[in-house]
Design an enzyme around this catalytic site. Structure first.
Site, PDB file in Angstrom:
ATOM      1  N   HIS A  74     130.276  13.872  -8.862  1.00  0.00           N
ATOM      2  CA  HIS A  74     129.580  12.635  -9.221  1.00  0.00           C
ATOM      3  C   HIS A  74     128.097  12.884  -9.494  1.00  0.00           C
ATOM      4  O   HIS A  74     127.511  12.292 -10.411  1.00  0.00           O
ATOM      5  CB  HIS A  74     129.758  11.621  -8.090  1.00  0.00           C
ATOM      6  N   GLU A  77     127.759  14.216 -12.884  1.00  0.00           N
ATOM      7  CA  GLU A  77     127.898  13.126 -13.867  1.00  0.00           C
ATOM      8  C   GLU A  77     126.536  12.489 -14.138  1.00  0.00           C
ATOM      9  O   GLU A  77     126.177  12.215 -15.296  1.00  0.00           O
ATOM     10  CB  GLU A  77     128.881  12.087 -13.339  1.00  0.00           C
ATOM     11  N   GLU A 154     122.583   5.086  -3.910  1.00  0.00           N
ATOM     12  CA  GLU A 154     123.826   4.473  -4.375  1.00  0.00           C
ATOM     13  C   GLU A 154     124.858   4.455  -3.251  1.00  0.00           C
ATOM     14  O   GLU A 154     125.578   3.474  -3.061  1.00  0.00           O
ATOM     15  CB  GLU A 154     124.371   5.242  -5.580  1.00  0.00           C
TER      16      GLU A 154
END
Length: 461
Positions: A74, A77, A154
């Protein structure tokens, strides 16, 4: 309760939803080709509007990570938007926006994918941009450090501050002891705190190659021209040896597991996960299709059993849901969950959910229930044809899980043959205590002075 919000990222659609419409197949559309370097290209022509969806899928996700670097798929990404040898950080997004489009990306346990929705005339530029960042992303220590803070925030925003997300995370960590689905996609906070730029560089170097990817395009395009454009941008890239994937089988569970999560919340929550089979053989497996239908009968529409009996009927729950995904790369679970109504307990809700499964195991399901779910499944495919994005997603998800996009038609055909006896049989077989993991949210007092956490700058998802 929408149990999909707890799912493994953007989970692959179950056979109830992830199939192309078999009732009216379109001959030779989608089209596909494979470049000499192993990159597959799948194009579906849909000329109803002058738009195109362009996706690049990599066959690597969180399940391919190792302890100590969880979350790296992630994090990479995020880094894919931070510049290449040709583009500065953020310039990719600016180019897409100037073209009148939008873009984003997503990481799951099974895959990582990047997409743009643009006017069809802008597609060649999108192909060029994605080809560039397949091999030319620049990951500096400084930019990595800044973006890692965004990812950690996040995690705080979407997991640590959300009791339901904490509950699902602990459910999976308890249900699986060896299989990589036990680890969260976003990673454990300690791993993020200790992650280095070299971890992301190594992940990029090992997995981002044409022979580990495929391009999906749906929209107002000519497939031959798309093949030419992709070949022009990717054709000179070389394939590379990929890491050996060592599948980790989950040991047989031999007893019920329970976990309690204490967190500030207004109401308790319950999640119950049973180990269940995944769809391994599209043609010959039967039980996964029956479990898909069972999930639909329990929670497939407004008049389904759980809503009818537990929310509107006995009023034992305010939220309720069932979720089963037969088409994932790894292990599968069948999950029931919900929130008890005021004055009701988690124990009462658990008993009520067990009773609904037992009722089907003892009495079966009616032909009317069975036909309703099948009819709704077919109808849903008609509606999905209105979205080029959804069409591209369904092609990509099937491929990511190890199927071929053509298998969608066969899955739907097989689903339509499920009998009431098969649904009753799986209800009898897979819902015992030995394969069950239960997670309970024990609500703690809310802080009256707590303020909602602001979304970090740069958060795209």
């Amino acid at each position: 309760m929408d149990l999909r919000r707890f799912s493994r990222g953007i989970a692959l659609c179950s056979a109830l939803a992830a199939c192309a419409l078999a009732a009216r197949p379109v001959l030779a559309n989608p089209y596909e080709t494979t470049l000499a370097n192993g990159l597959r290209v799948i194009v579906k022509e849909d000329r109803r509007a002058p738009v195109a969806v362009h996706m690049v899928w990599y066959r690597v996700g969180a399940m391919d990570e190792h302890d100590g670097t969880t979350g790296v798929a992630h994090v990479l990404e995020h880094m894919m938007f931070k510049g290449t040898k040709k583009l500065k950080a953020g310039e990719f997004n600016e180019i897409v926006a100037r073209a009148g489009g939008s873009d984003n990306a997503f990481t799951s346990q099974d895959y990582t994918a990047y997409f743009q929705r643009v006017p069809a005339a802008a597609l060649p530029r999108m192909i060029e941009l994605e080809a560039d960042r397949m091999r030319n992303v620049v990951i500096t220590d400084e930019e990595f450090g800044r973006e890692l803070k965004v990812v950690m925030e996040e995690r705080r925003l979407r997991t640590d501050d959300k009791p339901q997300s904490q509950l699902y995370e602990q459910l999976m960590a308890s249900a699986f002891t060896a299989h990589p689905y036990r680890r969260p996609i976003i990673g454990w906070m300690n791993d993020l705190e200790n992650m280095r730029a070299d971890d992301a560089r190594e992940w990029y170097r090992r997995w981002y190659a044409p022979n580990n990817a495929y391009v999906v395009v749906v929209g107002d395009v000519d497939h031959k021209k798309v093949f030419e454009q992709v070949r022009k941008q990717y054709g000179k890239m070389k394939s590379q040896p990929l890491p050996v994937r060592k599948a980790t089988a989950e040991p047989v569970q031999t007893g019920q597991r329970r976990v309690v999560v204490k967190a500030p919340a207004e109401v308790p929550q319950l999640l119950m996960a049973w180990k269940a089979p995944r769809l391994a053989d599209v043609e010959n497996d039967r039980e996964p299709y029956a479990l898909d239908v069972l999930a639909g009968i329990l929670d497939g529409h407004a008049a389904s059993r759980l809503s009818r009996n537990l929310v509107r009927g006995s009023q034992i729950a305010t939220e309720i849901g069932a979720y089963y995904d037969s088409t994932s790369r790894g292990e599968a679970t069948f999950v029931l969950g919900g929130a008890p109504a005021k004055g009701k307990t988690v124990q009462e809700l658990e008993a009520a959910l067990r009773a609904e499964i037992k009722r089907i195991a003892d009495e079966g399901v009616s032909d009317a229930e069975l036909e309703r779910i099948k009819t709704q499944t077919i109808a849903s495919q008609v509606y999905k044809r209105d979205s080029t994005y959804v069409q591209a997603m369904e092609i990509g998800r099937l491929e990511a899980a190890g199927y071929h996009w053509r298998d969608g038609d066969r899955m739907l055909d097989k689903l339509r043959t499920v009998t009431a006896a098969e649904v009753q049989a799986v209800a009898q077989k897979y819902f015992g205590d030995d394969t069950l993991t239960i997670a309970v949210l024990d609500p703690q007092p809310l802080d009256p002075n707590a303020k909602p956490r602001a979304k970090p700058a740069g958060l795209r998802h």
